[in-house]
Design a protein around this motif. Structure first.
Motif, mmCIF file in Angstrom:
data_model
loop_
_atom_site.group_PDB
_atom_site.id
_atom_site.type_symbol
_atom_site.label_atom_id
_atom_site.label_comp_id
_atom_site.label_asym_id
_atom_site.label_seq_id
_atom_site.Cartn_x
_atom_site.Cartn_y
_atom_site.Cartn_z
ATOM 1 N N PRO A 1 0.798 -1.226 0.000
ATOM 2 C CA PRO A 1 0.000 0.000 0.000
ATOM 3 C C PRO A 1 0.836 1.284 0.000
ATOM 4 C CG PRO A 1 0.106 -0.881 2.220
ATOM 5 C CD PRO A 1 0.870 -1.836 1.339
ATOM 6 N N SER A 2 2.156 1.205 0.070
ATOM 7 C CA SER A 2 2.966 2.418 0.220
ATOM 8 C C SER A 2 2.971 3.290 -1.023
ATOM 9 C CB SER A 2 4.406 2.031 0.584
ATOM 10 O OG SER A 2 5.045 1.428 -0.533
ATOM 11 N N GLY A 3 2.822 2.689 -2.192
ATOM 12 C CA GLY A 3 2.898 3.451 -3.429
ATOM 13 C C GLY A 3 4.324 3.685 -3.898
ATOM 14 N N LYS A 4 5.297 3.145 -3.168
ATOM 15 C CA LYS A 4 6.698 3.309 -3.566
ATOM 16 C C LYS A 4 6.955 2.555 -4.859
ATOM 17 C CE LYS A 4 8.598 4.214 0.983
ATOM 18 N NZ LYS A 4 9.487 3.759 2.047
ATOM 19 N N LYS A 5 7.891 3.094 -5.634
ATOM 20 C CA LYS A 5 8.180 2.515 -6.947
ATOM 21 C C LYS A 5 9.682 2.349 -7.116
ATOM 22 C CE LYS A 5 4.371 5.188 -8.928
ATOM 23 N NZ LYS A 5 3.441 4.399 -9.665
ATOM 24 N N ALA A 6 10.028 1.474 -8.043
ATOM 25 C CA ALA A 6 11.419 1.313 -8.458
ATOM 26 C C ALA A 6 11.416 0.933 -9.926
ATOM 27 C CB ALA A 6 12.116 0.228 -7.634
ATOM 28 N N THR A 7 12.433 1.346 -10.621
ATOM 29 C CA THR A 7 12.615 0.922 -12.006
ATOM 30 C C THR A 7 13.811 -0.009 -12.025
ATOM 31 O OG1 THR A 7 11.686 2.989 -12.809
ATOM 32 C CG2 THR A 7 12.991 1.699 -14.365
ATOM 33 N N VAL A 8 13.565 -1.220 -12.494
ATOM 34 C CA VAL A 8 14.598 -2.260 -12.435
ATOM 35 C C VAL A 8 14.686 -2.976 -13.778
ATOM 36 C CG1 VAL A 8 14.319 -2.618 -9.945
ATOM 37 C CG2 VAL A 8 12.960 -3.970 -11.547
ATOM 38 N N SER A 9 15.761 -3.659 -13.985
ATOM 39 C CA SER A 9 15.910 -4.392 -15.244
ATOM 40 C C SER A 9 15.107 -5.686 -15.194
ATOM 41 C CB SER A 9 17.382 -4.672 -15.527
ATOM 42 O OG SER A 9 17.947 -5.377 -14.462
#
Ligand code: FES
Length: 118
Positions: free
Chosen positions: A9-17
């Motif tokens: 539920p945090s809404g945190k994001k990451a862009t990963v390969s």
């Protein structure tokens, strides 16, 4: 190729390969997913929930992962350490039971205070 993963539920994001595990992506995003085995499928503490759309953007659960999760597979559970990202995806990190209990108590206390004010 890179893909974005969003943690609820945090809404945190990451862009990963492509091919990064959800567990590694969570660590990059600053999302806490418990682990005791370091991603070796030994502790079963890294459960996440995915819906049908999200499941299409993760690697398929291997027979060993399905065996470990048992009936939880049908409820949309996966192991973050075994789920590899294959597309933009949103996953849910289940709330820790202790934290959930504390949150419910705080919400009840807040509601009581609000009721007293009215
Ligand atoms: S981190 Fe232990 S089973 Fe996934």
């Amino acid at each position: 190729m890179n893909h974005e993963i969003t943690f609820k539920p945090s809404g945190k994001k990451a862009t990963v390969s492509r091919g990064t595990s959800v567990l590694a992506a969570a660590q990059r995003a600053g999302v806490y997913i418990p682990t005791r085995c370091g991603g070796k499928m030994g502790c079963l503490m890294c459960k996440i929930q995915v819906d049908e759309t999200a499941a299409k953007h993760l690697s398929h659960a291997a027979a060993s992962e399905q065996r470990k999760l048992g009936s939880l597979v049908e409820q949309g559970y996966r192991l973050a350490c075994q789920s590899k990202i294959e597309g933009a995806v949103t996953v849910t990190v289940p709330e820790d039971k202790l934290k959930a209990a504390i949150r419910r108590q705080l919400e009840a206390a807040r509601q009581e205070r609000e009721d007293e004010l009215w």
